[in-house]
Design a protein around this motif. Structure first.
Motif, PDB file in Angstrom:
ATOM      1  N   GLY A   1       0.813  -1.218   0.000  1.00  0.00           N
ATOM      2  CA  GLY A   1       0.000   0.000   0.000  1.00  0.00           C
ATOM      3  C   GLY A   1       0.839   1.255   0.000  1.00  0.00           C
ATOM      4  N   ALA A   2       1.956   1.228   0.740  1.00  0.00           N
ATOM      5  CA  ALA A   2       2.826   2.396   0.813  1.00  0.00           C
ATOM      6  C   ALA A   2       3.483   2.678  -0.537  1.00  0.00           C
ATOM      7  CB  ALA A   2       3.893   2.187   1.885  1.00  0.00           C
ATOM      8  N   ILE A   3       3.929   1.626  -1.230  1.00  0.00           N
ATOM      9  CA  ILE A   3       4.536   1.819  -2.548  1.00  0.00           C
ATOM     10  C   ILE A   3       3.511   2.353  -3.534  1.00  0.00           C
ATOM     11  CG2 ILE A   3       5.548   0.628  -4.523  1.00  0.00           C
ATOM     12  CD1 ILE A   3       7.057  -1.145  -2.675  1.00  0.00           C
ATOM     13  N   ALA A   4       2.299   1.805  -3.500  1.00  0.00           N
ATOM     14  CA  ALA A   4       1.242   2.290  -4.390  1.00  0.00           C
ATOM     15  C   ALA A   4       0.959   3.766  -4.123  1.00  0.00           C
ATOM     16  CB  ALA A   4      -0.025   1.463  -4.206  1.00  0.00           C
TER      17      ALA A   4
ATOM     18  N   THR B   1      -2.683   9.766   1.539  1.00  0.00           N
ATOM     19  CA  THR B   1      -3.268   8.719   2.380  1.00  0.00           C
ATOM     20  C   THR B   1      -3.873   7.579   1.569  1.00  0.00           C
ATOM     21  OG1 THR B   1      -5.406   9.863   2.476  1.00  0.00           O
ATOM     22  CG2 THR B   1      -3.793  10.395   4.189  1.00  0.00           C
ATOM     23  N   SER B   2      -3.835   7.674   0.249  1.00  0.00           N
ATOM     24  CA  SER B   2      -4.449   6.636  -0.579  1.00  0.00           C
ATOM     25  C   SER B   2      -3.645   5.345  -0.516  1.00  0.00           C
ATOM     26  CB  SER B   2      -4.560   7.113  -2.028  1.00  0.00           C
ATOM     27  OG  SER B   2      -3.279   7.361  -2.574  1.00  0.00           O
ATOM     28  N   GLY B   3      -4.344   4.232  -0.629  1.00  0.00           N
ATOM     29  CA  GLY B   3      -3.697   2.924  -0.670  1.00  0.00           C
ATOM     30  C   GLY B   3      -3.354   2.319   0.663  1.00  0.00           C
ATOM     31  N   GLN B   4      -3.759   2.952   1.776  1.00  0.00           N
ATOM     32  CA  GLN B   4      -3.354   2.443   3.084  1.00  0.00           C
ATOM     33  C   GLN B   4      -4.037   1.131   3.447  1.00  0.00           C
ATOM     34  OE1 GLN B   4      -3.506   5.355   6.209  1.00  0.00           O
ATOM     35  NE2 GLN B   4      -2.238   6.825   5.126  1.00  0.00           N
ATOM     36  N   LEU B   5      -5.159   0.812   2.803  1.00  0.00           N
ATOM     37  CA  LEU B   5      -5.855  -0.439   3.098  1.00  0.00           C
ATOM     38  C   LEU B   5      -5.404  -1.580   2.187  1.00  0.00           C
ATOM     39  CD1 LEU B   5      -9.537   0.770   3.706  1.00  0.00           C
ATOM     40  CD2 LEU B   5      -7.821   0.143   5.408  1.00  0.00           C
TER      41      LEU B   5
END
Length: 273
Positions: A19-22, A202-206
């Motif tokens: 998620g962090a890389i995305a 904050t996107s992709g954290q899930l």
């Protein structure tokens, strides 16, 4: 996220930074295009390169440093997450700015209809992101089942010592696995722009929890070396159906997290048994 996580788990590893890389790739693509005025193609290429490099660093730390994948990816998750916030200065690139300057960034979120009548009614609506997802799953399925690299991934996941004695370069295989995962996560970052319309730090954290859930539900063993890459595709679809069903039923959003947690425990229990 599930696609990248699948390859790592098959090799006997674990990845908490999908998620962090995305999110970072999404930020790089958005900043390069909207803030710096670079062509979309250059921005997307930069995002993919950064994702691949981050994945390679993870693989090198795990393979050459003989460090636990869980700890390495946990630490890198925090580093990449912080880097994304620092680079973006906690600012969101609005959907209106993207539509005016670089609508191609939202390409993977663009919809099209199949089977509609002359008036545009009926049929099924898809996004180009869905087509890209299916294509990536198909390509990975072929590579893992029909190439030497794919057989090496399974061998390393099943027993790295036996694979080494059989002539497999275990370290190089592990590094390549994490590099491929980083590349795929960067594509997911591009897809996130089309999905939410904007670029948010904050996107992709899930994606971490969702990717792990899709992998275990899809039948890939968390102990490595067993499972099909197409399984997580159906695992992701199952999660999507349950989540959409709860939303349509008007259930509180927290029930989604409860359901996903129960699915993870249940799927791992079945795999263990």
């Amino acid at each position: 996220g599930a696609r990248g996580q699948s390859v790592v788990v098959l090799s006997g590893g674990f990845d908490l930074r999908v998620g962090a890389i995305a999110g970072l790739a999404s930020g790089i693509i958005g900043q390069f295009t909207v803030r710096y005025g670079l062509p979309v193609e250059v921005a997307v290429a930069a995002g993919l390169i950064f994702g691949t490099l981050i994945g390679s660093v993870n693989g090198w730390l795990i393979a050459a440093g003989n460090l636990p994948p869980f700890i390495v990816t946990l630490g890198m998750w925090q580093i990449v997450l912080a880097a994304n916030f620092l680079y973006s200065k906690n600012a969101t690139i609005r959907s209106q700015d993207i539509e005016q300057q670089a609508p191609l960034l939202q390409f993977l979120g663009t919809t099209f209809n199949i089977g509609a009548d002359a008036d545009g009614r009926g049929g099924a609506t898809f996004t180009y992101g869905v087509i890209a997802m299916v294509l990536i799953f198909a390509v990975l399925s072929y590579i893992l089942s029909q190439t030497a690299w794919g057989r090496h991934v399974y061998a390393v996941g099943d027993d790295p010592e036996a694979a080494q004695l059989s002539g497999v370069n275990v370290k190089r295989t592990i590094i390549s696995v994490y590099a491929v995962t980083g590349f795929i996560c960067a594509i997911a970052g591009w897809a996130l722009i089309g999905r939410i319309g904007s670029v948010s730090p904050t996107s992709g954290q899930l994606l971490n929890i969702e990717s792990i859930t899709a992998v275990v539900i899809g039948g890939i063993s968390l102990f490595g070396g067993r499972g099909s890459i197409m399984g997580p595709l159906f695992g992701a679809l199952i999660i999507g159906v349950f989540t959409l069903g709860l939303r349509l039923a008007g259930a509180d959003a927290q029930w989604t997290f409860l359901l996903i947690g129960a699915l993870i425990i249940g799927a791992v229990a079945v795999d263990q048994w």
